[in-house]
Write an enzyme that holds these catalytic residues in place. Structure first.
Site, PDB file in Angstrom:
ATOM      1  N   LEU A 168       0.827  -1.202   0.000  1.00 13.40           N
ATOM      2  CA  LEU A 168       0.000   0.000   0.000  1.00 13.40           C
ATOM      3  C   LEU A 168       0.865   1.257   0.000  1.00 13.40           C
ATOM      4  CD1 LEU A 168      -2.683   1.468   0.172  1.00 13.40           C
ATOM      5  CD2 LEU A 168      -2.729   0.983   2.632  1.00 13.40           C
ATOM      6  N   TYR A 169       1.886   1.273   0.839  1.00  7.16           N
ATOM      7  CA  TYR A 169       2.760   2.449   0.925  1.00  7.16           C
ATOM      8  C   TYR A 169       3.495   2.685  -0.388  1.00  7.16           C
ATOM      9  CZ  TYR A 169       6.355   5.606   2.722  1.00  7.16           C
ATOM     10  OH  TYR A 169       7.188   6.688   2.924  1.00  7.16           O
ATOM     11  N   ALA A 170       4.064   1.624  -0.953  1.00  7.35           N
ATOM     12  CA  ALA A 170       4.793   1.765  -2.212  1.00  7.35           C
ATOM     13  C   ALA A 170       3.871   2.239  -3.329  1.00  7.35           C
ATOM     14  CB  ALA A 170       5.454   0.438  -2.589  1.00  7.35           C
TER      15      ALA A 170
END
Length: 260
Positions: A168-170
């Site tokens: 999700l962060y990437a």
């Protein structure tokens, strides 16, 4: 991102390369944001910094900027709130007389196995890391004259994801690469530049250099160590200055060779 240190280090003397400029640093109360605010002030800029919960830390940064002889403004603004994300730009321009540099530093990270990520997690991360950055950039572009700069803080995980848990962060930070390149094309004819900086493992309270995973992260870099917030701030300040006038739509890794 936030730092483990209560004091902020900026190297070098006042250089005046940004004299007369106004900068807004989102998430500027600690860590990379605070270091960047102070670097920009040393270069001559007046600086506004946003915060959500770190009022005392933001006021500390403001005091440090004012001690350098620059104007400074603390603003509570939550990037997850669409009105506040854009409103921080308007408040900065109104109080400091314009806007020349926007540093999109505020961000959140939700890490975990793919099956464990919820719709709420997705909405939270995208609201701050993507929508908030877009809206702030949109508002800033409307205010900027030729020579304006938009510098966004990405992550080394857009270039190399070393293990599970960062989907999700990437994804959210990778969206900012596309945004940056599109902004460069859209704003180039007006003389406004947009670039993105990808920090590697940086010593913060979220990811301290003495934490349990630090040796493994440091070993992933070519230099074998964590970076400092000030090392990232140095790149951001260069991109905001006159020596980077012909640089736009570009990605800059300040990651110790993490992605090499």
């Amino acid at each position: 991102m936030t730092t483990t240190h209560t004091t902020h280090t900026t190297h070098g003397t006042l250089d005046g390369s940004l004299d007369g400029k106004v900068a807004l640093v989102t998430g500027g109360s600690r860590g990379i944001g605070a270091a960047t605010a102070l670097r920009l002030a040393r270069a001559g800029a007046d600086v506004a910094v946003t915060y959500v919960n770190g009022k005392d830390a933001a006021e500390e940064v403001v005091r440090a900027v004012r001690a350098l002889g620059r104007r400074a403004l603390p603003l509570r603004a939550d990037g997850a709130d669409a009105q506040e994300a854009a409103g921080a730009v308007e408040r900065t321009a109104g109080a400091l007389g314009g806007l020349d540099v926007l540093v999109n530093n505020a961000g959140v990270g939700v890490l975990g196995p793919l099956p464990a990520l919820t719709v709420k997690d997705v909405d939270e991360v995208l609201a701050v890391n993507v929508r908030g950055v877009f809206l702030a950039s949109q508002a800033a572009a409307a205010r900027m004259a030729p020579g304006g700069r938009i510098v966004t803080i990405g992550t080394c995980m857009t270039q190399r994801v070393p293990g599970p848990g960062g989907t999700l962060y990437a994804m959210s930070k990778a969206a900012l690469v596309g945004l940056t390149k599109a902004l460069a094309r859209e704003l180039g004819e007006r003389g406004i530049a947009a670039n993105i900086v990808h920090p590697g493992p940086i010593d913060t309270d979220m990811n301290p250099a003495d934490g349990p995973t630090a040796p493994a992260q440091a070993a992933m870099t070519a230099l074998g160590r964590y970076g400092t917030a000030d090392e990232v701030a140095a790149m951001v300040t260069w991109l905001a200055g006159p020596d980077a006038a012909y640089v736009t739509g570009a990605e800059f890794a300040v990651d110790g060779g993490f992605a090499a």
